[in-house]
Design a protein around this motif. Structure first.
Motif, PDB file in Angstrom:
ATOM      1  N   GLU A   1       0.833  -1.211   0.000  1.00  0.00           N
ATOM      2  CA  GLU A   1       0.000   0.000   0.000  1.00  0.00           C
ATOM      3  C   GLU A   1       0.863   1.256   0.000  1.00  0.00           C
ATOM      4  N   GLN A   2       1.908   1.246   0.811  1.00  0.00           N
ATOM      5  CA  GLN A   2       2.742   2.441   0.962  1.00  0.00           C
ATOM      6  C   GLN A   2       3.661   2.676  -0.236  1.00  0.00           C
TER       7      GLN A   2
ATOM      8  N   ARG B   1      -8.623  -4.324   1.906  1.00  0.00           N
ATOM      9  CA  ARG B   1      -7.275  -3.794   1.686  1.00  0.00           C
ATOM     10  C   ARG B   1      -6.295  -4.911   1.349  1.00  0.00           C
TER      11      ARG B   1
ATOM     12  N   ALA C   1      -4.394  -5.727  -2.323  1.00  0.00           N
ATOM     13  CA  ALA C   1      -2.930  -5.777  -2.475  1.00  0.00           C
ATOM     14  C   ALA C   1      -2.507  -7.065  -3.174  1.00  0.00           C
TER      15      ALA C   1
ATOM     16  N   ALA D   1      -6.377   2.765  -7.095  1.00  0.00           N
ATOM     17  CA  ALA D   1      -5.854   2.835  -5.725  1.00  0.00           C
ATOM     18  C   ALA D   1      -4.537   3.585  -5.666  1.00  0.00           C
ATOM     19  N   HIS D   2      -3.667   3.352  -6.660  1.00  0.00           N
ATOM     20  CA  HIS D   2      -2.367   4.017  -6.617  1.00  0.00           C
ATOM     21  C   HIS D   2      -2.509   5.525  -6.741  1.00  0.00           C
TER      22      HIS D   2
ATOM     23  N   THR E   1      -3.542   6.741  -3.255  1.00  0.00           N
ATOM     24  CA  THR E   1      -2.406   6.579  -2.336  1.00  0.00           C
ATOM     25  C   THR E   1      -1.304   7.570  -2.666  1.00  0.00           C
TER      26      THR E   1
END
Length: 430
Positions: A95-96, A164, A168, A412-413, A416
């Protein structure tokens, strides 16, 4: 003859590996060692603080690099490194850093080390707490240990954590699954394509030397990181329920409880008069395991597979555990110990196995055979490498066939990325 450049691997760790503190740390080291046998160049990075029991990776020839969350310095770092494979340790790291990896090194194979399905563990923990609320006096958890995969799905599907974590998994090219039951859960209930998952349990060298015999063993052992909620619950259950029952039948019995990062609430349980010894961290877990006669692992919730039980087999120490403890660890052959559902049955099994030399010796040998059948590093290591190499060769078609993952990365990216860039800008103004 032109030498081919070595494969460059970047690992982004949730924590720095501590193989003597947790099964997750041990599994990570097994993966790294598998990569090293291929001659691959490995860089291990993490935004976490250094742990008390961190492995010295540099002695293995693995480069170490601290990285920061929400900082574009990572972009410069990964561009310069130009890895062929990026391994995210837990979904939070994907995620990070996943969007940064894709932006800077789009052709790098993205691999997720799940360790265990945290959303499954969390759902089971919640189910356990609900059970205790509605059955406060119950000490038999047969109903708790018996849900089918459909029930697991129903409990997980609406949770943010499951959404989540499984997102991923889709965004990565391959996810390493330590439990084949969790593979079934993902493929049969969540409809995750099997091509995105690779079974990679603990990878061990099956023991060949003679084990310490029954006569040279004494006492019971429990071991596990106290920061891990299932382990702490097991210690409390032993203290309050199982151990008094065992001591009634074996008045001289001693239980040694080992664990990393022992909190004051654990040391407060230390009571030599009751034979209950909280021993803190074991410098050599295999040594203390090899001296014990029985490994106790009364886990009431959890996921993945249990490193303590694999270590017990490695040391020839029969175990007494629950269906949660044994989950995804065995096969159709007899279990190297005993599996029970409640405090009374677990205590009775522990006492019986502690005293029965013939059954104990049989369980010891069954553990050796199970390791050879299911956890042989010589088989599992090459299978992992072959999986990654095949995926790299066919990466374009592999990603094309994972349209859901591509779609999730697209949406999502972006969110984020913008959040991370906002945090970075805000930090510069502070």
């Amino acid at each position: 003859m032109i030498n081919q450049p070595s494969t460059q691997v970047l690992v982004i760790g949730y924590v720095w590996p501590e193989p003597r503190s947790s099964a997750a740390g041990g599994h990570m080291m097994q993966i790294l060692e598998t990569f090293l046998t291929q001659g691959w160049d490995i860089t291990f990075s993490s935004p976490a603080a250094l742990g008390e029991h961190k492995a010295d990776l540099s002695t293995l020839g693995i480069a170490e690099c601290a990285i920061e969350l929400n900082n574009s310095s990572f972009d410069d770092f990964i561009r310069e490194l130009a890895p062929d494979i990026v391994l995210f340790d837990r979904f939070m790291m994907e995620e990070q850093f996943g969007w940064r990896v894709e932006k800077c090194c789009p052709d790098a194979l993205r691999v997720l080390e799940t360790s265990d399905l945290q959303s499954l563990r969390d759902a089971r923990h919640q189910r356990f707490k609900d059970h205790v609320k509605t059955h406060p006096d119950s000490d038999d958890f047969a109903a708790l240990f018996a849900p089918d995969l459909g029930d697991e799905f129903q409990r997980m599907a609406d949770t943010d954590l499951a959404k989540r974590e499984i997102a991923a998994i889709y965004r990565c090219d391959i996810s390493l699954m330590i439990s084949d039951l969790e593979i079934r859960l993902l493929t049969e209930q969540f409809n995750v394509p099997a091509a995105l998952l690779h079974w990679c349990p603990l990878m061990m060298q099956p023991p060949t030397a003679a084990f310490a015999p029954f006569e040279d063993r004494a006492h019971f052992l429990s071991i596990g990181n106290f920061r891990h909620a299932p382990n702490w619950d097991a210690v409390l259950w032993m203290k309050n329920s199982l151990w008094p029952l065992i001591r009634q039948q074996l008045p001289g019995a001693q239980l040694h409880v080992y664990g990393a990062y022992t909190p004051p609430k654990a040391t407060a349980l230390h009571n030599p008069a009751q034979g209950f010894h909280v021993m803190n961290w074991a410098e050599d877990a295999l040594q203390v395991m090899s001296a014990a006669r029985i490994c106790l692992a009364p886990l009431r919730f959890g996921a993945g597979i249990k490193g303590k039980l694999a270590d017990a087999m490695l040391c020839g120490t029969p175990n007494v555990t629950t269906p949660i403890g044994a989950e995804a660890m065995g096969d159709e052959q007899p279990w190297p110990g005993m599996i029970e559902h409640g405090a009374q049955a677990l205590a009775a099994a522990a006492v019986a196995l502690y005293q029965d030399r013939e059954r104990w010796t049989q369980a010891q040998e069954q553990g050796r055979q199970l390791l050879a059948r299911r956890y042989d590093q010589r088989i599992l290591g090459p299978a992992l490498v072959q999986c990654l190499e095949n995926c790299r060769i066919h990466l374009a078609s592999h990603r094309r066939n994972n349209f859901t993952g591509s779609m999730l990365r697209h949406h999502a990216h972006k969110s984020t990325q913008y959040m991370s860039q906002w945090i970075e800008a805000k930090n510069r103004t502070v």
